[in-house]
Scaffold this motif. Structure first.
Motif, mmCIF file in Angstrom:
data_model
loop_
_atom_site.group_PDB
_atom_site.id
_atom_site.type_symbol
_atom_site.label_atom_id
_atom_site.label_comp_id
_atom_site.label_asym_id
_atom_site.label_seq_id
_atom_site.Cartn_x
_atom_site.Cartn_y
_atom_site.Cartn_z
ATOM 1 N N LEU A 56 54.415 34.578 38.547
ATOM 2 C CA LEU A 56 53.275 35.257 37.641
ATOM 3 C C LEU A 56 52.179 34.506 37.551
ATOM 4 N N ASP A 57 52.376 33.028 37.421
ATOM 5 C CA ASP A 57 51.260 32.285 37.710
ATOM 6 C C ASP A 57 50.378 32.462 38.787
ATOM 7 N N HIS A 58 50.772 32.890 39.774
ATOM 8 C CA HIS A 58 49.896 33.435 40.984
ATOM 9 C C HIS A 58 49.107 34.748 40.969
ATOM 10 N N VAL A 59 49.585 35.585 40.196
ATOM 11 C CA VAL A 59 49.218 36.992 40.074
ATOM 12 C C VAL A 59 47.579 36.843 40.213
ATOM 13 N N PRO A 60 46.870 36.349 39.247
ATOM 14 C CA PRO A 60 45.425 36.618 39.286
ATOM 15 C C PRO A 60 44.674 36.299 40.585
ATOM 16 N N LEU A 61 45.174 35.164 41.272
ATOM 17 C CA LEU A 61 44.898 34.907 42.667
ATOM 18 C C LEU A 61 45.004 35.960 43.518
ATOM 19 N N LEU A 62 46.283 36.481 44.007
ATOM 20 C CA LEU A 62 46.534 37.290 44.549
ATOM 21 C C LEU A 62 45.812 38.548 44.381
ATOM 22 N N LEU A 63 45.550 38.767 42.921
ATOM 23 C CA LEU A 63 44.557 40.013 42.679
ATOM 24 C C LEU A 63 43.133 39.819 43.352
ATOM 25 N N TYR A 64 42.643 38.675 42.952
ATOM 26 C CA TYR A 64 41.259 38.398 43.647
ATOM 27 C C TYR A 64 41.312 38.324 45.103
ATOM 28 N N ILE A 65 42.472 38.007 45.911
ATOM 29 C CA ILE A 65 42.570 37.942 47.192
ATOM 30 C C ILE A 65 42.354 39.601 47.578
ATOM 31 N N LEU A 66 43.302 40.487 47.033
ATOM 32 C CA LEU A 66 43.156 41.750 47.396
ATOM 33 C C LEU A 66 41.716 42.434 47.122
ATOM 34 N N ALA A 67 40.990 41.956 45.961
ATOM 35 C CA ALA A 67 39.811 42.633 45.800
ATOM 36 C C ALA A 67 38.880 42.240 46.861
ATOM 37 N N ALA A 68 38.994 41.057 47.353
ATOM 38 C CA ALA A 68 37.889 40.485 48.274
ATOM 39 C C ALA A 68 38.330 41.104 49.574
ATOM 40 N N LYS A 69 39.457 41.397 49.919
ATOM 41 C CA LYS A 69 39.891 42.000 51.139
ATOM 42 C C LYS A 69 39.461 43.564 51.204
ATOM 43 N N THR A 70 39.561 44.039 50.120
ATOM 44 C CA THR A 70 38.997 45.581 49.986
ATOM 45 C C THR A 70 37.563 45.733 49.964
ATOM 46 N N LEU A 71 37.049 44.781 49.360
ATOM 47 C CA LEU A 71 35.416 44.628 49.270
ATOM 48 C C LEU A 71 35.090 44.529 51.089
ATOM 49 N N ILE A 72 35.592 43.613 51.597
ATOM 50 C CA ILE A 72 35.100 43.084 53.012
ATOM 51 C C ILE A 72 35.432 44.779 53.824
ATOM 52 N N LEU A 73 36.455 45.226 53.654
ATOM 53 C CA LEU A 73 36.727 46.407 54.733
ATOM 54 C C LEU A 73 35.925 47.523 54.299
ATOM 55 N N CYS A 74 35.411 47.504 52.939
ATOM 56 C CA CYS A 74 34.662 48.674 52.411
ATOM 57 C C CYS A 74 33.277 48.325 53.157
ATOM 58 N N LEU A 75 32.628 47.033 52.878
ATOM 59 C CA LEU A 75 31.341 46.653 53.591
ATOM 60 C C LEU A 75 31.467 46.798 55.184
ATOM 61 N N ALA A 120 31.119 50.511 56.042
ATOM 62 C CA ALA A 120 29.641 50.921 55.722
ATOM 63 C C ALA A 120 28.733 50.568 56.853
ATOM 64 N N ALA A 121 29.036 49.494 57.066
ATOM 65 C CA ALA A 121 28.209 48.882 58.124
ATOM 66 C C ALA A 121 28.340 49.530 59.811
ATOM 67 N N VAL A 122 29.401 49.758 59.945
ATOM 68 C CA VAL A 122 29.695 50.649 61.116
ATOM 69 C C VAL A 122 29.275 52.052 60.866
#
Length: 58
Positions: free
Chosen positions: A6-25, A28-30
């Motif tokens: 549970l100590d790593h949950v915030p880090l995992l959520l940040y990674i998931l959010a970053a991955k989602t943002l990268i995929l969306c960008l 959009a670029a394509v």
């Protein structure tokens, strides 16, 4: 239950959010690239049509 996970949950959520943002960008670029390519193709077709009309008028 392993509570240290549970100590790593915030880090995992940040990674998931970053991955989602990268995929969306990337998506959009394509889409922007495809739209630009389509506009260029349409401009070429319009230029060709204009040339044909000018030839018919002469």
């Amino acid at each position: 239950m392993n509570w240290k996970v549970l100590d790593h949950v915030p880090l995992l959520l940040y990674i998931l959010a970053a991955k989602t943002l990268i995929l969306c960008l990337a998506f959009a670029a394509v889409k922007m690239y495809q739209r630009k390519r389509l506009e260029v193709k349409q401009q070429k077709l319009e230029a060709i049509k204009k040339q044909h009309l000018e030839k018919k008028d002469n």
